[in-house]
Design an enzyme around this catalytic site. Structure first.
Site, PDB file in Angstrom:
ATOM      1  N   ASP A 246       0.879  -1.161   0.000  1.00  0.00           N
ATOM      2  CA  ASP A 246       0.000   0.000   0.000  1.00  0.00           C
ATOM      3  C   ASP A 246       0.924   1.220   0.000  1.00  0.00           C
ATOM      4  O   ASP A 246       2.129   1.099   0.219  1.00  0.00           O
ATOM      5  CB  ASP A 246      -0.938  -0.029   1.225  1.00  0.00           C
TER       6      ASP A 246
HETATM    7  C1  GLC Z   1      -4.338   4.287  -0.167  1.00  0.00           C
HETATM    8  C2  GLC Z   1      -5.252   3.110  -0.012  1.00  0.00           C
HETATM    9  C3  GLC Z   1      -5.187   2.132  -1.151  1.00  0.00           C
HETATM   10  C4  GLC Z   1      -4.927   2.897  -2.446  1.00  0.00           C
HETATM   11  C5  GLC Z   1      -3.528   3.466  -2.350  1.00  0.00           C
HETATM   12  C6  GLC Z   1      -3.174   4.312  -3.573  1.00  0.00           C
HETATM   13  O1  GLC Z   1      -3.742   4.641   1.053  1.00  0.00           O
HETATM   14  O2  GLC Z   1      -5.179   2.377   1.213  1.00  0.00           O
HETATM   15  O3  GLC Z   1      -6.430   1.424  -1.195  1.00  0.00           O
HETATM   16  O4  GLC Z   1      -5.036   2.036  -3.562  1.00  0.00           O
HETATM   17  O5  GLC Z   1      -3.329   4.243  -1.169  1.00  0.00           O
HETATM   18  O6  GLC Z   1      -3.946   5.469  -3.606  1.00  0.00           O
END
Ligand code: GLC
Length: 735
Positions: free
Chosen positions: A259
């Protein structure tokens, strides 16, 4: 055999040939990948395993390896940020805004899951994305989780069925899905620091099956590691989750993407399964990176991206022999495998479609099948549009656009039909429609008497009132909107209706009992203050760009509702197991899922706690009769069949849910578990026979001591119902 059936021989030969072809193709691809890796420098390999911009990771131009381009989100391709973190102006990024994940799950229609994924994949492809960062499938453990709107259900079987369809839909478009967030990311409060503890049984029976199905049945190309810790180490580089289970037991050959900012250690990311590090620039920008980020030679780096854990620090560890280069090669191999699988290197990718009419029709269909009719006393619904001359529409949520809210899942919608617009379009000049705001959306805002009085006045003069309330998204991710109850990085404080909605609803119901209550948002609210007085209640979630049209069609009877709750709506927060036993949001950074397997209906039905509306519940404008349950066996498979008849006057669809109960169990088990379901569409008077095939998985529990799946011998009760609490047929069988 072959003599008597020559065609049979041809078919078998063809199948064997195709199988040999695919094995040959795979080995050819693996050979190509290995040859590419042999040509790459360590620097080039490392450049591929971490971000080089907000949503891209490095390629190797000289070898024809492109950058990998990713984008959110789970219900539409996100507004364009380019290579930074500011929304680009004038980008071609107004697209299809699908209903959110919980709306899709509420359709209980895996075929729609496939159609939904196809739209998403096609639009992502058009926008030049190689990976769409969805679906989000974390178990809905507490109704307070701010991201429940993005997710599917409290039940792993429903999640699995809906996620596999979605993933295949995306990947059949020739790009990759990225199932998230692996694993145990079930709250937003302190999401990036909390440590989650749970029993192995809860992990295996509830929190993993959706991901296992995504990998083994959906063949998902990538999976996102979550922010939280699991049993003491960060999930994104957790040896048990990533190496032992995901890549070991399940044989995952794709890419583990972190993430955004969920990597905290170079050595752990290298050794424990992180293949691609994204988003650490966000931590570096906000200087929240943990001290273990090495900056070798104390030279200020030219860019954030060199300071990533899997950047210079990783090069240093390979060079000084701390880690083997073969571990880096495996990460690159996985990324190249995804690139070959999605024609990124051969460049044969077909063009995508953006804002296609057919896409908007899918958005409409999902909303029509996902909106849930919760209450319909005296058949107040559907409203005959020829019967009403004045309609009072009330509530800020009737005019609020939600697409850009919620955090990373935001979408710049090509258009968004609000409930008021949908009602106006359907009614046209056949009735006079008034609008009153009813309540102000502002955190901590109490009842606004002037707005209530205006709403009451309109309602008292109308033949029918439609009061649209519920939760709210923020408006725009960049301008933090404190009114976001359904959003990333926040959880709801409780289940109470905000903005003084209870007072408004009670006053309007008193002024006009022919008032329909429409609840928008990511999940249940405490409606005990007025539920008894309301004759008609509809749950509309965040129903996407066509949501207003779908809602109007259901209210005025052009569509017969068939949605079913994908998670329990409890009467009050105190009834929720995570609140009662489970530890939420955690103590000193630790949250122990003490409720174990007893999440959702597994808890309410076992402990006889009456919910407001049960799992799987949803009403229809027609009636169904379910009879003649029978069971046949063949080998270790059981085939359970029933007849279902539409005994009403309207075409409609029923979701037959099959639950399994172990009689006289010797272990701790939930009273029932969903093990199959099917959505049946029937014309008035039509009857169909439905058969459910049950294999071992329908009877298994996870034996922690034996570290394996097991089946208790003995009798099982098979229950078929149209909610977890409304069983229509049951029978006994032995295993
Ligand atoms: C965010 C989310 C994830 C997302 C990523 C990119 O913090 O937790 O679901 O795809 O960052 O934006």
């Amino acid at each position: 055999m072959f003599k008597r059936y020559p065609t049979f021989k041809v078919v078998v030969t063809a199948l064997l040939f195709m199988q040999q072809l695919s094995v040959h193709a795979q080995s050819t691809t693996e050979t190509k990948i290995n040859n590419l890796i042999k040509k790459m420098t360590l620097q080039e390999k490392i450049g591929m395993i971490h971000a080089n911009s907000s949503f891209t990771s490095g390629g190797v131009k000289r070898l024809g390896i492109p950058e990998l381009v990713m984008s959110d989100g789970p219900h539409g391709v996100r507004v364009e940020y380019g290579r930074g973190w500011t929304v680009l102006q004038d980008a071609d990024d107004s697209g299809t805004y699908l209903p959110t994940g919980n709306t899709l799950a509420a359709t209980w229609n895996p075929k729609l899951g496939y159609a939904y994924g196809s739209v998403l994949g096609s639009e992502a492809k058009y926008r030049g994305k190689d990976i769409i960062l969805g679906p989000g499938i974390n178990i809905i453990r507490t109704p307070l989780n701010g991201r429940n709107f993005e997710y599917f259900s409290e039940d792993p079987y429903l999640i699995s069925k809906m996620a596999v369809g979605y993933i295949k839909g995306v990947q059949d478009q020739g790009i990759s899905a990225c199932v998230k967030h692996f694993a145990a990311n079930n709250q937003e409060i302190n999401r990036d620091v909390i440590n989650v503890e749970m029993s192995e049984r809860a992990l295996r029976e509830l929190y993993l099956p959706g991901f296992k199905a995504a990998v083994q049945k959906g063949q998902v190309n990538s999976i996102m590691g979550s922010y939280n810790k699991f049993r003491g180490s960060f999930a994104t580089h957790n040896a048990y989750l990533m190496n032992d289970i995901l890549k070991g037991e399940w044989g995952f050959k794709g890419v583990v993407i972190s993430d955004w900012g969920s990597v905290h250690s170079t050595i752990q990311a290298i050794e424990n399964g992180t293949d691609l590090e994204m988003g650490t620039d966000l931590r570096l920008m906000y200087n929240t990176v943990s001290q273990t980020t090495a900056t070798t030679n104390n030279v200020t780096k030219k860019s954030y991206y060199d300071q990533f854990f899997l950047a210079d620090s990783a090069i240093a560890m390979v060079k000084d022999g701390t880690v083997k280069e073969s571990l880096i090669d495996d990460k690159v191999r996985r990324i190249l495998r995804l690139m070959y699988k999605t024609n990124m290197i051969s460049g044969k990718r077909t063009p995508g479609i953006y804002n296609g009419k057919a896409h908007q029709q899918v958005a409409l269909r999902v909303a029509e099948e996902g909106i849930v009719l919760l209450k319909n006393s005296n058949n107040i619904l559907p409203i005959g549009k020829e019967r009403v001359k004045t309609i009072a529409v009330i509530g800020e949520n009737a005019v609020r656009e939600n697409a850009m809210g919620g955090g990373s899942s935001q979408v710049k919608a090509k258009y968004e039909i609000t409930p008021l617009q949908g009602i106006k379009t359907l009614i046209g000049s056949n009735a006079n429609i008034s609008f009153a705001q009813g309540y102000k959306i502002a955190r901590g805002q109490g009842p606004d008497q002037a707005l209530i009085e205006e709403a009451v006045k309109n309602a008292s003069k109308a033949d029918v009132a439609i009061l649209v309330c519920g939760w709210t998204h923020g408006y725009d991710y960049n301008k933090w909107d404190d009114n976001a109850y359904d959003a990333e990085a926040v959880d709801k404080p409780n289940m109470d209706m905000p903005f003084g909605q209870n007072e408004l609803i009670k006053a309007v119901l008193k002024a006009n009992p022919n008032t329909i209550i429409v609840l928008m948002g990511g999940g249940p609210m405490d409606i005990s203050a007025w539920e008894n007085d309301a004759k008609g209640i509809i749950q509309a979630w965040y129903p996407g760009m066509e949501g207003g049209n779908a809602l109007a069609k259901i209210i005025f009877g052009e569509v017969n509702p068939s949605g079913k709750l994908p998670y329990t709506f409890p009467k009050k927060l105190a009834d929720v197991p995570a609140e009662k036993f489970g530890e939420y949001p955690g103590i000193n950074g630790n949250v122990e899922y003490k409720e174990g397997i007893f999440v959702g209906y597994r808890y309410y039905d076992t402990y006889k706690v009456e919910p407001q509306f049960p799992f799987g519940f949803g009403l229809s404008y027609t009636k169904f009769e379910v009879k003649n349950a029978k069971v046949n066996s063949a080998g270790n498979k059981k085939y359970v069949s029933v007849n279902i008849k539409n005994s009403g006057k309207l075409a409609g669809a029923e979701v037959l849910q099959l639950y399994v109960h172990k009689m006289d169990t010797k272990i701790t088990r939930a009273e029932k578990e969903l093990k199959s379901f099917t959505k049946v569409f029937l014309k008035p008077g039509e009857t169909k026979m439905i058969t459910f095939a049950l294999d071992d998985s329908a009877f298994q529990y996870y034996d922690e001591a034996g570290k394996k799946w097991a089946i208790e011998a003995g009798q099982y009760k098979i229950m078929i119902g149209n909610s977890s609490q409304n069983i229509l047929q049951s029978l006994l069988l032995s295993r």
